[in-house]
Design an enzyme around this catalytic site. Structure first.
Site, PDB file in Angstrom:
ATOM      1  N   MET A  29      63.251  14.691  53.656  1.00  0.00           N
ATOM      2  CA  MET A  29      62.454  13.539  54.095  1.00  0.00           C
ATOM      3  C   MET A  29      61.024  13.670  53.573  1.00  0.00           C
ATOM      4  SD  MET A  29      63.953  12.326  57.702  1.00  0.00           S
ATOM      5  CE  MET A  29      63.108  13.479  58.745  1.00  0.00           C
ATOM      6  N   HIS A  36      61.741  23.379  51.303  1.00  0.00           N
ATOM      7  CA  HIS A  36      62.362  22.333  50.481  1.00  0.00           C
ATOM      8  C   HIS A  36      62.465  22.809  49.030  1.00  0.00           C
ATOM      9  CE1 HIS A  36      60.368  19.462  53.561  1.00  0.00           C
ATOM     10  NE2 HIS A  36      61.649  19.491  53.835  1.00  0.00           N
ATOM     11  N   GLY A 151      69.310  23.452  54.554  1.00  0.00           N
ATOM     12  CA  GLY A 151      68.730  24.636  55.168  1.00  0.00           C
ATOM     13  C   GLY A 151      69.452  25.011  56.460  1.00  0.00           C
ATOM     14  N   ASP A 154      68.284  23.885  60.236  1.00  0.00           N
ATOM     15  CA  ASP A 154      68.952  22.806  60.976  1.00  0.00           C
ATOM     16  C   ASP A 154      70.449  23.125  61.000  1.00  0.00           C
ATOM     17  OD1 ASP A 154      66.607  20.738  61.209  1.00  0.00           O
ATOM     18  OD2 ASP A 154      66.544  21.542  59.189  1.00  0.00           O
ATOM     19  N   MET A 188      59.418  27.226  58.703  1.00  0.00           N
ATOM     20  CA  MET A 188      58.662  26.117  58.098  1.00  0.00           C
ATOM     21  C   MET A 188      59.273  24.792  58.515  1.00  0.00           C
ATOM     22  SD  MET A 188      57.605  27.169  54.283  1.00  0.00           S
ATOM     23  CE  MET A 188      56.528  28.571  54.051  1.00  0.00           C
ATOM     24  N   SER A 189      58.408  23.812  58.735  1.00  0.00           N
ATOM     25  CA  SER A 189      58.862  22.473  59.112  1.00  0.00           C
ATOM     26  C   SER A 189      57.734  21.493  58.854  1.00  0.00           C
ATOM     27  CB  SER A 189      59.225  22.452  60.600  1.00  0.00           C
ATOM     28  OG  SER A 189      59.335  21.123  61.055  1.00  0.00           O
TER      29      SER A 189
END
Ligand code: AMP
Length: 280
Positions: A29, A36, A151, A154, A188-189
């Site tokens: 997203m 990512h 990942g 999730d 990480m997010s």
């Protein structure tokens, strides 16, 4: 070479001329961070072309969630992705479609996520996973990847996408990739951007709880001892859930049988953070 496609038409034109190339695909997203990039890197290592999609999918956000506030940072994202260009010397495609490319007028092909969507994240966000499997199916249909990269942060999502792909896109290999963390251990997010430095430290309590459970499992604790430990840890009211599942099929556990995944969700202000630890 980096290519940015903002419509299906541009992508389809490219795809028609490159049918023979193997495609590795990482859906995101946006608000790109190193996790990512690690998915795209693996796509580039294992395939001739690496594709990353950037699309904030409305159907996976519930009412009152952060769809409008979700960070949209395309030009910064492109700069970060460019850093991989010289390292791999392969074509990288950024697919950043319009909403009508994903959900054309009259779109009806909404999918229902498998039953394992019902608890944990699904309990907090009842329609979330239906939106996730729907958008990933749609992206697979458009991109036609050979391999796809998701990942393990999730984890429940990964299991649901594996099930969806097995049923609808068996030709697409779904790969689960390791959790990438900040130096202090926080997963990480993009939602970490909502946190102050003090809140980021506070959020480490989630990881510490997960590690406390995994340590006891490694030491040979019984399922009842683990359940008791989890009950004690849950006195921290910021924990929205803390639970363990089979890492194979996400079934609930009546006994300690590895591989296991311990999963948690932690509330900091209005932000919910996810993390998990596998015990293999
Ligand atoms: P998102 O943009 O948050 O939808 O995430 C896109 C993909 O990146 C998903 O497959 C996520 O599981 C993955 N991802 C996000 N954060 C992490 C992380 N810290 N470690 C590994 N994968 C991640």
């Amino acid at each position: 070479m980096i290519k940015l496609f903002k419509t299906n038409e541009e992508y389809f034109n490219w795809h028609e001329k490159n049918q023979q190339k193997t495609i590795g695909f990482a859906p995101t997203m946006g608000n790109i961070h190193n996790a990512h990039l690690s998915l795209l890197e693996q796509a580039l290592i294992e395939n001739e072309v690496g594709i990353i999609s950037i699309y904030v999918n409305p159907t996976q956000f519930g009412e009152g969630e952060d769809f409008d506030a979700y960070p949209r940072t395309l030009s910064d994202d492109i700069e970060k992705i460019k850093t991989l260009e010289s390292k791999y010397n392969k074509d990288i495609i950024i697919y950043a479609p319009r909403e009508t490319d994903i959900y054309p007028q009259g779109f009806t092909n909404y999918l229902k996520a498998h039953q394992i969507a019902a608890d944990l994240e699904g309990d907090l966000r009842p329609t979330h996973f239906d939106g996730v499997v729907t958008v990933v199916a749609r992206l697979f249909e458009i991109i036609k990847p050979h391999k796809s990269y998701f990942g393990k942060k999730d984890y429940q999502q990964l299991k649901l996408i594996e099930l969806m792909a097995r049923e609808h896109y068996p030709q697409v290999e779904v790969k689960g990739m390791p959790i990438i963390r900040e130096p202090n251990g926080l997963a990480m997010s993009s939602r970490n951007n909502y946190l102050s430095p003090a809140q980021k430290d506070e959020a480490l309590a989630l990881r510490n709880s997960l590690l406390a459970v995994s340590k006891e499992i490694e030491k040979g604790a019984s399922i009842n001892e683990i359940k008791e430990l989890i009950q004690n840890l849950k006195t921290d009211k910021k924990l929205n859930y803390l639970d363990l599942k089979s890492a194979i099929d996400f079934s609930p556990l009546n006994e300690i049988k590895k591989p296991i995944v311990i999963l948690g969700n932690y509330q900091i202000g209005s932000t919910r953070l996810l993390d998990n630890v596998e015990v293999l």
